[in-house]
Design a protein around this motif. Structure first.
Motif, PDB file in Angstrom:
ATOM      1  N   GLU A 337       1.005  -1.260   0.177  1.00  0.00           N
ATOM      2  CA  GLU A 337      -0.468   0.145  -0.092  1.00  0.00           C
ATOM      3  C   GLU A 337       1.138   1.300   0.033  1.00  0.00           C
ATOM      4  OE1 GLU A 337      -3.522   1.055  -0.450  1.00  0.00           O
ATOM      5  OE2 GLU A 337      -3.378  -1.642  -0.745  1.00  0.00           O
ATOM      6  N   ASP A 338       2.366   1.058  -0.026  1.00  0.00           N
ATOM      7  CA  ASP A 338       3.054   2.694   0.632  1.00  0.00           C
ATOM      8  C   ASP A 338       3.932   2.569  -0.472  1.00  0.00           C
ATOM      9  OD1 ASP A 338       2.226   3.074   3.512  1.00  0.00           O
ATOM     10  OD2 ASP A 338       4.029   1.573   3.770  1.00  0.00           O
ATOM     11  N   LEU A 339       3.259   1.500  -1.460  1.00  0.00           N
ATOM     12  CA  LEU A 339       4.442   1.944  -3.096  1.00  0.00           C
ATOM     13  C   LEU A 339       3.354   2.586  -3.606  1.00  0.00           C
ATOM     14  CD1 LEU A 339       5.895  -1.993  -3.135  1.00  0.00           C
ATOM     15  CD2 LEU A 339       6.845   0.810  -2.357  1.00  0.00           C
ATOM     16  N   PHE A 340       3.953   3.620  -5.088  1.00  0.00           N
ATOM     17  CA  PHE A 340       2.831   4.122  -6.094  1.00  0.00           C
ATOM     18  C   PHE A 340       2.665   3.197  -6.855  1.00  0.00           C
ATOM     19  CE2 PHE A 340       5.897   7.772  -4.497  1.00  0.00           C
ATOM     20  CZ  PHE A 340       4.738   8.229  -3.639  1.00  0.00           C
ATOM     21  N   PRO A 341       1.941   3.423  -7.884  1.00  0.00           N
ATOM     22  CA  PRO A 341       0.927   2.327  -8.541  1.00  0.00           C
ATOM     23  C   PRO A 341       2.545   1.663  -9.703  1.00  0.00           C
ATOM     24  CG  PRO A 341      -0.462   4.517  -8.623  1.00  0.00           C
ATOM     25  CD  PRO A 341       1.040   4.390  -7.451  1.00  0.00           C
ATOM     26  N   VAL A 342       3.159   2.784 -10.271  1.00  0.00           N
ATOM     27  CA  VAL A 342       4.454   2.660 -10.907  1.00  0.00           C
ATOM     28  C   VAL A 342       5.330   1.056  -9.977  1.00  0.00           C
ATOM     29  CG1 VAL A 342       6.537   2.881 -12.383  1.00  0.00           C
ATOM     30  CG2 VAL A 342       4.042   4.363 -11.865  1.00  0.00           C
ATOM     31  N   GLU A 343       5.976   1.657  -8.856  1.00  0.00           N
ATOM     32  CA  GLU A 343       7.045   0.820  -7.726  1.00  0.00           C
ATOM     33  C   GLU A 343       6.189  -0.105  -8.054  1.00  0.00           C
ATOM     34  OE1 GLU A 343       8.399   4.309  -5.429  1.00  0.00           O
ATOM     35  OE2 GLU A 343       7.061   2.863  -5.008  1.00  0.00           O
ATOM     36  N   ARG A 344       4.684  -0.526  -7.970  1.00  0.00           N
ATOM     37  CA  ARG A 344       3.952  -2.247  -8.007  1.00  0.00           C
ATOM     38  C   ARG A 344       3.945  -2.574  -9.215  1.00  0.00           C
ATOM     39  NH1 ARG A 344      -1.677  -0.544  -5.202  1.00  0.00           N
ATOM     40  NH2 ARG A 344      -1.058   0.987  -3.618  1.00  0.00           N
ATOM     41  N   ASN A 345       3.602  -2.006 -10.618  1.00  0.00           N
ATOM     42  CA  ASN A 345       4.428  -2.728 -12.035  1.00  0.00           C
ATOM     43  C   ASN A 345       5.284  -2.611 -11.846  1.00  0.00           C
ATOM     44  OD1 ASN A 345       1.787  -1.612 -12.652  1.00  0.00           O
ATOM     45  ND2 ASN A 345       2.216  -1.718 -14.440  1.00  0.00           N
ATOM     46  N   ARG A 346       6.532  -2.146 -11.188  1.00  0.00           N
ATOM     47  CA  ARG A 346       8.579  -2.591 -11.435  1.00  0.00           C
ATOM     48  C   ARG A 346       8.352  -3.709 -10.487  1.00  0.00           C
ATOM     49  NH1 ARG A 346      11.671  -2.903 -14.859  1.00  0.00           N
ATOM     50  NH2 ARG A 346      13.021  -3.011 -13.063  1.00  0.00           N
ATOM     51  N   LEU A 347       7.285  -4.168  -9.569  1.00  0.00           N
ATOM     52  CA  LEU A 347       8.202  -5.123  -8.705  1.00  0.00           C
ATOM     53  C   LEU A 347       7.657  -7.034  -9.645  1.00  0.00           C
ATOM     54  CD1 LEU A 347       7.975  -4.247  -5.201  1.00  0.00           C
ATOM     55  CD2 LEU A 347      10.664  -4.678  -6.311  1.00  0.00           C
ATOM     56  N   ILE A 348       5.937  -6.613 -10.326  1.00  0.00           N
ATOM     57  CA  ILE A 348       5.573  -7.351 -10.344  1.00  0.00           C
ATOM     58  C   ILE A 348       6.221  -7.752 -11.508  1.00  0.00           C
ATOM     59  CG2 ILE A 348       3.368  -8.252 -11.660  1.00  0.00           C
ATOM     60  CD1 ILE A 348       3.276  -8.690  -9.196  1.00  0.00           C
ATOM     61  N   ARG A 349       6.363  -6.927 -12.760  1.00  0.00           N
ATOM     62  CA  ARG A 349       7.388  -7.581 -14.585  1.00  0.00           C
ATOM     63  C   ARG A 349       8.547  -8.207 -13.547  1.00  0.00           C
ATOM     64  NH1 ARG A 349       4.700  -5.017 -18.821  1.00  0.00           N
ATOM     65  NH2 ARG A 349       3.050  -4.085 -18.130  1.00  0.00           N
ATOM     66  N   LEU A 350       9.108  -8.338 -12.489  1.00  0.00           N
ATOM     67  CA  LEU A 350      10.603  -7.718 -12.285  1.00  0.00           C
ATOM     68  C   LEU A 350      10.771  -9.634 -12.003  1.00  0.00           C
ATOM     69  CD1 LEU A 350      13.356  -7.266 -11.988  1.00  0.00           C
ATOM     70  CD2 LEU A 350      13.201  -6.631  -9.262  1.00  0.00           C
ATOM     71  N   LEU A 351       9.604  -9.746 -11.136  1.00  0.00           N
ATOM     72  CA  LEU A 351       9.712 -10.769 -10.428  1.00  0.00           C
ATOM     73  C   LEU A 351       8.626 -11.703 -10.718  1.00  0.00           C
ATOM     74  CD1 LEU A 351      10.881 -12.772  -7.825  1.00  0.00           C
ATOM     75  CD2 LEU A 351       9.100 -11.756  -6.751  1.00  0.00           C
ATOM     76  N   VAL A 352       7.121 -12.078 -11.397  1.00  0.00           N
ATOM     77  CA  VAL A 352       6.575 -12.595 -11.737  1.00  0.00           C
ATOM     78  C   VAL A 352       6.678 -12.897 -13.820  1.00  0.00           C
ATOM     79  CG1 VAL A 352       4.052 -13.157 -12.250  1.00  0.00           C
ATOM     80  CG2 VAL A 352       4.443 -11.919  -9.796  1.00  0.00           C
ATOM     81  N   ASP A 353       6.061 -14.095 -13.774  1.00  0.00           N
ATOM     82  CA  ASP A 353       6.934 -15.085 -15.090  1.00  0.00           C
ATOM     83  C   ASP A 353       4.761 -14.532 -15.997  1.00  0.00           C
ATOM     84  OD1 ASP A 353       7.780 -15.104 -17.669  1.00  0.00           O
ATOM     85  OD2 ASP A 353       7.499 -17.306 -17.771  1.00  0.00           O
ATOM     86  N   LYS A 354       4.129 -15.395 -15.196  1.00  0.00           N
ATOM     87  CA  LYS A 354       3.302 -15.284 -15.711  1.00  0.00           C
ATOM     88  C   LYS A 354       1.748 -15.741 -14.778  1.00  0.00           C
ATOM     89  CE  LYS A 354       2.218 -19.650 -17.677  1.00  0.00           C
ATOM     90  NZ  LYS A 354       2.951 -20.503 -19.040  1.00  0.00           N
ATOM     91  N   VAL A 355       0.720 -15.265 -14.576  1.00  0.00           N
ATOM     92  CA  VAL A 355      -0.173 -16.242 -14.107  1.00  0.00           C
ATOM     93  C   VAL A 355      -0.792 -16.258 -14.667  1.00  0.00           C
ATOM     94  CG1 VAL A 355      -1.984 -15.032 -11.921  1.00  0.00           C
ATOM     95  CG2 VAL A 355       0.228 -13.931 -12.056  1.00  0.00           C
ATOM     96  N   GLU A 356      -1.640 -17.889 -14.570  1.00  0.00           N
ATOM     97  CA  GLU A 356      -2.576 -18.377 -15.703  1.00  0.00           C
ATOM     98  C   GLU A 356      -3.679 -17.899 -14.376  1.00  0.00           C
ATOM     99  OE1 GLU A 356      -1.461 -20.850 -18.986  1.00  0.00           O
ATOM    100  OE2 GLU A 356      -2.021 -22.124 -17.775  1.00  0.00           O
TER     101      GLU A 356
END
Length: 392
Positions: A337-356
């Motif tokens: 919740e303390d992260l900005f939306p762009v920061e959340r995007n970066r973490l997800i794209r960095l760590l998650v390859d695929k969510v099915e």
């Protein structure tokens, strides 16, 4: 006719001269030589030897800009922060002695700096680059991270800018039933904004056949965060993140206190200059104009000093500890919740390859090669969150 012949020869000679100049510039750049132009932040120009010399203070600012862009991922937000912190673009003096003052940052300045290969010790010519004679101030790993973010931002830059909410799972979430990507969509009801992920293949069908159709973004994002919590709570990840965050925090603290001392010195000099101009015996012709300029500079310096002092206070007595990192990762929802939306995007794209997404549940694949970069990202974000909480 004779005049026409002279004009033709003159034009031909001009084209030959231009071609020779272009060839000479190309040959010089292939040898890694600096061929002039507007001086860039981080370097001073040795006009006698026609070389670039590293400016240590400006080099630290350039390194700070690259590091913050990796953490923020947005040129616009980075420009806003740089302006708030009192940073300005390169100030330089022409050969004729005319002073060019630095200006406020904008996105064009940010992109021009982040794409300049001079910072990695290279000289670019057209679509090729060559090893330069000057010293680079940005390491290759940092450069590659920035280029990856810039490349990653290209396809989603416009769409994200036009939406009030950013969907963190955009680009990684897929429909397991139809075997296609799921994209975000938005709805508004009673003044509230709702985000959903829809099956893109099913949205193009005349008759819906996908049992998933549309799922609330909040529910699926919460489920992904819960699965990532196990990764964040790994003792090794916590320890490495703490050490990296401590180094970043120390470097930022030193930079801020040095900037504060510099601003205090400049403000003191401006006040002394104003006092000197206001002395009864001072009858300089441009006294009024000089006094106005000095007062304007003093006001601007005071604003910058106030902002920097507040950030310095945020770092005093609030040094990040391993327990802070551990507690933040124990409460991933609060950290998220303390992260900005762009920061959340970066973490997800960095760590998650695929969510099915399937009717029976969620299958998530992680990027194992992203953990090293994740540590640097989390370290920077941990410092950011600590500073935001201290300044509230």
């Amino acid at each position: 006719m004779f005049l026409g012949i002279l004009i033709t020869f003159a034009q031909y000679e001009q084209e030959v001269i231009a071609e020779r100049i272009r060839d000479k510039v190309a040959a010089a750049k292939r040898r890694g030589k600096y061929c002039g132009g507007v001086p860039i932040l981080g370097y001073d120009v040795d006009r006698d030897n026609k070389k670039l010399l590293v400016n240590p203070d400006e080099a630290r600012t350039v390194q700070y800009i690259f590091r913050r862009f990796i953490q923020i991922g947005s040129a616009k937000k980075l420009g806003q922060k740089l302006n708030e912190q009192g940073y300005r673009t390169k100030a330089w003096t022409t050969k004729k002695g005319k002073v060019r003052e630095g200006s406020e940052w904008n996105t064009a300045h940010i992109y021009r700096l982040l794409n300049n290969r001079i910072y990695i010790g290279e000289i670019a010519h057209k679509d090729r680059s060559y090893p330069g004679e000057h010293e680079g101030i940005i390491d290759r790993a940092t450069w590659d991270k920035v280029k990856a973010i810039l490349e990653d931002n290209k396809p989603v830059k416009v769409s994200m800018a036009r939406t009030k909410m950013v969907a963190p799972l955009k680009g990684v979430i897929r429909c397991g039933h139809c075997g296609c990507a799921m994209g975000p969509t938005y709805a508004r009801k009673n003044g509230r904004h709702y985000t959903y992920y829809i099956c893109q293949k099913d949205s193009k069908r005349t008759v819906s056949r996908c049992p998933l159709k549309r799922i609330p973004a909040g529910d699926i994002e919460q489920a992904v965060i819960e699965q990532l919590s196990a990764v964040f709570r790994t003792p090794t990840l916590v320890a490495k993140t703490f050490f990296a965050a401590r180094d970043i925090e120390q470097a930022e603290r030193e930079r801020l206190f040095k900037q504060k001392a510099q601003l205090e010195m400049e403000l003191s000099q401006a006040r002394e200059q104003a006092i000197e101009l206001m002395k009864p015996g001072n009858d300089q012709p441009s006294k009024t104009e000089m006094l106005t300029t000095v007062n304007r500079q003093a006001v601007e310096l005071s604003k910058q000093l106030t902002h920097v002092s507040e950030r310095c206070r945020a770092y005093q007595g609030n040094s990040i500890t391993e327990q802070d990192v551990s507690e933040a990762f124990q409460n991933v929802e609060g950290f998220w919740e303390d992260l900005f939306p762009v920061e959340r995007n970066r973490l997800i794209r960095l760590l998650v390859d695929k969510v099915e997404i399937r009717e029976t549940g969620i299958d998530m694949e992680l990027r194992t090669n992203g953990l090293t970069t994740l540590i640097a990202e989390l370290a920077g974000l941990a410092c950011e969150v600590t500073e935001r909480r201290a300044s509230r």
